[in-house]
Design a protein around this motif. Structure first.
Motif, mmCIF file in Angstrom:
data_model
loop_
_atom_site.group_PDB
_atom_site.id
_atom_site.type_symbol
_atom_site.label_atom_id
_atom_site.label_comp_id
_atom_site.label_asym_id
_atom_site.label_seq_id
_atom_site.Cartn_x
_atom_site.Cartn_y
_atom_site.Cartn_z
ATOM 1 N N LEU A 42 50.051 0.593 -21.198
ATOM 2 C CA LEU A 42 49.672 -0.536 -21.024
ATOM 3 C C LEU A 42 49.602 -1.279 -19.568
ATOM 4 N N ASN A 43 50.574 -0.851 -18.772
ATOM 5 C CA ASN A 43 50.306 -1.157 -17.477
ATOM 6 C C ASN A 43 49.390 -0.615 -16.573
ATOM 7 N N SER A 44 48.579 0.437 -17.221
ATOM 8 C CA SER A 44 47.491 1.449 -16.720
ATOM 9 C C SER A 44 46.124 0.371 -17.065
ATOM 10 N N GLY A 45 46.345 -0.487 -17.891
ATOM 11 C CA GLY A 45 44.970 -1.126 -18.513
ATOM 12 C C GLY A 45 44.624 -0.558 -19.537
ATOM 13 N N ILE A 46 45.202 0.542 -20.279
ATOM 14 C CA ILE A 46 44.635 1.007 -21.639
ATOM 15 C C ILE A 46 45.072 -0.081 -22.802
ATOM 16 N N LEU A 75 49.311 11.808 -24.826
ATOM 17 C CA LEU A 75 50.684 11.805 -24.310
ATOM 18 C C LEU A 75 51.571 12.178 -25.161
ATOM 19 N N ALA A 76 52.841 12.832 -24.449
ATOM 20 C CA ALA A 76 54.000 12.939 -25.260
ATOM 21 C C ALA A 76 54.796 11.779 -25.248
ATOM 22 N N GLY A 77 55.519 11.443 -26.227
ATOM 23 C CA GLY A 77 56.262 10.225 -26.559
ATOM 24 C C GLY A 77 57.653 10.395 -26.221
ATOM 25 N N ASP A 78 58.371 11.486 -25.424
ATOM 26 C CA ASP A 78 59.486 11.642 -25.353
ATOM 27 C C ASP A 78 60.052 11.888 -23.866
ATOM 28 N N HIS A 79 59.336 11.406 -22.759
ATOM 29 C CA HIS A 79 59.830 11.556 -21.357
ATOM 30 C C HIS A 79 59.971 10.080 -20.625
ATOM 31 N N ILE A 80 60.988 10.148 -19.735
ATOM 32 C CA ILE A 80 61.073 8.970 -19.000
ATOM 33 C C ILE A 80 60.308 9.176 -17.608
ATOM 34 N N TYR A 81 59.370 8.245 -17.469
ATOM 35 C CA TYR A 81 58.831 8.023 -16.059
ATOM 36 C C TYR A 81 57.753 7.026 -15.997
ATOM 37 N N LYS A 82 57.318 6.762 -14.799
ATOM 38 C CA LYS A 82 56.192 5.509 -14.551
ATOM 39 C C LYS A 82 55.352 6.210 -13.825
ATOM 40 N N MET A 83 53.903 6.037 -14.620
ATOM 41 C CA MET A 83 52.817 6.809 -14.257
ATOM 42 C C MET A 83 51.586 5.704 -14.474
ATOM 43 N N ASP A 84 50.825 5.869 -13.547
ATOM 44 C CA ASP A 84 49.266 4.931 -13.652
ATOM 45 C C ASP A 84 48.154 6.077 -14.163
ATOM 46 N N ALA A 105 43.836 20.357 -12.851
ATOM 47 C CA ALA A 105 45.250 20.006 -12.846
ATOM 48 C C ALA A 105 45.535 18.840 -11.869
ATOM 49 N N HIS A 106 45.865 17.692 -12.553
ATOM 50 C CA HIS A 106 46.185 16.343 -11.770
ATOM 51 C C HIS A 106 47.677 16.583 -11.477
ATOM 52 N N ARG A 107 48.181 16.144 -10.139
ATOM 53 C CA ARG A 107 49.334 16.006 -9.598
ATOM 54 C C ARG A 107 50.189 15.039 -9.886
ATOM 55 N N PHE A 108 51.303 14.921 -10.421
ATOM 56 C CA PHE A 108 52.020 13.830 -10.969
ATOM 57 C C PHE A 108 52.096 12.980 -9.756
ATOM 58 N N GLU A 109 52.431 13.341 -8.622
ATOM 59 C CA GLU A 109 52.758 12.682 -7.297
ATOM 60 C C GLU A 109 51.484 11.692 -6.789
ATOM 61 N N ARG A 110 50.401 11.993 -7.451
ATOM 62 C CA ARG A 110 49.298 11.190 -7.008
ATOM 63 C C ARG A 110 49.429 9.830 -7.604
ATOM 64 N N SER A 111 49.707 10.051 -8.968
ATOM 65 C CA SER A 111 49.570 8.626 -9.676
ATOM 66 C C SER A 111 51.083 8.204 -10.501
ATOM 67 N N CYS A 112 52.076 8.790 -9.731
ATOM 68 C CA CYS A 112 53.478 8.336 -10.156
ATOM 69 C C CYS A 112 53.456 6.747 -9.546
ATOM 70 N N VAL A 113 54.125 6.047 -10.229
ATOM 71 C CA VAL A 113 54.608 4.522 -9.867
ATOM 72 C C VAL A 113 55.911 4.543 -9.317
ATOM 73 N N ARG A 114 56.083 4.018 -8.100
ATOM 74 C CA ARG A 114 57.239 3.997 -7.386
ATOM 75 C C ARG A 114 57.337 2.451 -6.726
ATOM 76 N N ALA A 115 58.553 2.020 -7.012
ATOM 77 C CA ALA A 115 58.769 0.930 -6.413
ATOM 78 C C ALA A 115 59.383 1.204 -4.889
ATOM 79 N N SER A 116 59.753 0.244 -4.099
ATOM 80 C CA SER A 116 59.711 0.469 -2.668
ATOM 81 C C SER A 116 61.148 1.379 -2.510
ATOM 82 N N THR A 117 61.994 1.107 -3.410
ATOM 83 C CA THR A 117 63.412 1.862 -3.144
ATOM 84 C C THR A 117 63.284 3.488 -3.912
ATOM 85 N N GLU A 118 62.290 3.642 -4.661
ATOM 86 C CA GLU A 118 62.157 5.024 -5.414
ATOM 87 C C GLU A 118 61.527 6.007 -4.325
ATOM 88 N N THR A 119 62.337 6.972 -3.942
ATOM 89 C CA THR A 119 61.747 7.892 -2.902
ATOM 90 C C THR A 119 60.965 8.915 -3.321
#
Length: 414
Positions: free
Chosen positions: A50-54, A127-136, A244-258
């Protein structure tokens, strides 16, 4: 290039049995397991879409799906057809063959080709429906189109010796996947990082027409196990262009998430650890990020309440998350996460406890390093987390010393 997400459909595979979560999945599928105080695991994947615009979402369910379907109906039906949005729940309904449920992940999509085709999406984000992550997912779609790939596979670097439970890929310098092995005993290393391997996250992007052709070919193959990781992806690696797409390229991070955050909370230990991790001062996963909200079915609840203020009987919670509808009555809660509607009575101490919704903890109980299932009634004076032998005799105790408590276990006590 405009947003590609508007031309994509997110297809979520949520049939997972989740048997390594033991009794937590006795009555619910893994994607329906509670996480983080008020959400369920599947909410992270759906919120990402949803947040990605789908705006076209479909969820395929299979194993013990009732609580998952009920949650989706309550929390995710705000998408409107008149705005070119859709939300489909697709239980295994023997639509193609009267003998077969979903035979594998690929078959779950194949059996619903006609439903997907009705919406004419140009791309499928699987998508798999059983992981915890934030991604665009938009960023992954853009790479897919730019590369002209047949399939784009989202990947994450994991320590090589821990990669045996994943689909692992070998890539060339351009990011093309040259080999894909499901759960290898000796995972291939990343060229520039010999101690790491590139694991598939079970997130794939396809052009819809290409995927349909692939699924029809696979369905006709009697030797196939009809699984993306075992059959379809290796086939494309050999006969097409897999990138292959690297997760770190699309992982959504708030300012505190290193660091990029992705967790498979598929064991009781991993589940406990990820939930308790949220109680840290600066957690690795920021649930308070307004720019990337995690949608869910939000129950209507009164605020959390803390009562009594005398020595030895003070309602307090330290370094903890306490959800709406909870009452902490003369009890001490430390480093714990309480889900909605939990009542903790006087003289109770909770430490590093993950307590699912609607639990009642009677007076004088002492619980440490536990996961308490939904609706459990903890009897007065119960002590868990102090005697490993006694804990293992009465409840489910993991190697790391986390104790899972369910109502049937309590009912079986003499």
């Amino acid at each position: 290039m405009g947003p590609l997400a508007r031309h994509a459909m997110a297809f979520v595979l949520a049939g997972g049995r989740g048997s390594r979560l033991m009794e937590l999945t006795d009555r619910r599928a893994k994607p329906a397991v509670y996480f983080g105080g008020k959400t369920r695991i599947i909410d992270f994947t759906l919120s990402n879409a949803l947040n990605s615009g789908i705006r076209r979402l479909a969820v395929a369910t299979q194993y013990k799906a009732h609580s998952l379907i009920r949650h989706l109906q309550r929390g995710w039906t705000f998408l409107r057809p008149e705005r070119n949005e859709s939300f489909d729940i697709l239980p295994a309904s023997q639509r193609v063959s009267e003998a077969n449920w979903y035979l594998g992940t690929a078959d779950a999509v194949y059996q619903n080709i006609d439903i997907i085709a009705d919406y004419h999406p140009k791309y499928i984000v699987l998508l798999a429906g059983d992981h915890i992550y934030k991604m665009d997912y938009e960023r992954m779609l853009q790479q897919h189109v730019t590369a002209g790939a047949d399939v784009t596979v989202c990947s994450i670097a994991v320590p090589r010796l821990e990669a045996t439970g994943f689909g692992v890929m070998k890539v060339d310098s351009a990011g093309r996947i040259v080999d894909f092995v499901e759960k290898p005993a000796d995972p291939p290393a990343i060229p520039d990082r010999p101690d790491m391997a590139l694991a598939s996250m079970g997130i794939y992007v396809f052009d819809t027409e290409f995927l349909f052709d692939l699924l029809r070919r696979d369905a006709a193959d009697t030797n196939s196990s009809h699984d993306f990781g075992k059959d379809l992806i290796p086939y494309i690696v050999k006969n097409g262009l897999a990138v292959a797409h690297r997760f770190e390229r699309s992982c959504v991070r708030a300012s505190t998430e290193t660091l990029p955050y992705w967790r498979d909370v598929g064991t009781v230990d991993a589940y406990w650890e990820a939930n308790i991790g949220l109680t840290e001062i600066v957690p690795a996963l920021d649930l308070y990020d307004h720019d990337w909200p995690i949608w869910t079915h939000a129950e209507i609840t009164p605020p959390a309440k803390f009562v009594h203020d005398m020595a030895g009987r003070r309602g307090e919670a330290i370094s903890s998350l306490v959800s709406g509808g909870c009452i902490v009555s003369g009890a001490e809660v430390r480093g714990s996460l309480l889900f909605t509607g939990t009542h903790v009575h006087s003289y109770v101490t909770l430490e590093q406890a993950v307590v699912l919704p609607q639990v009642d903890i009677a007076r004088g109980a002492r619980l440490k390093k536990v996961v308490v299932d939904r609706g459990v009634r903890i009897p007065a004076g119960l002590v868990v987390g102090e005697d490993p032998v006694e804990d293992a005799r009465r409840f489910r105790r993991t190697e790391a010393g986390v104790v899972l408590i369910t109502q049937p276990m309590l009912d079986a006590l003499p």
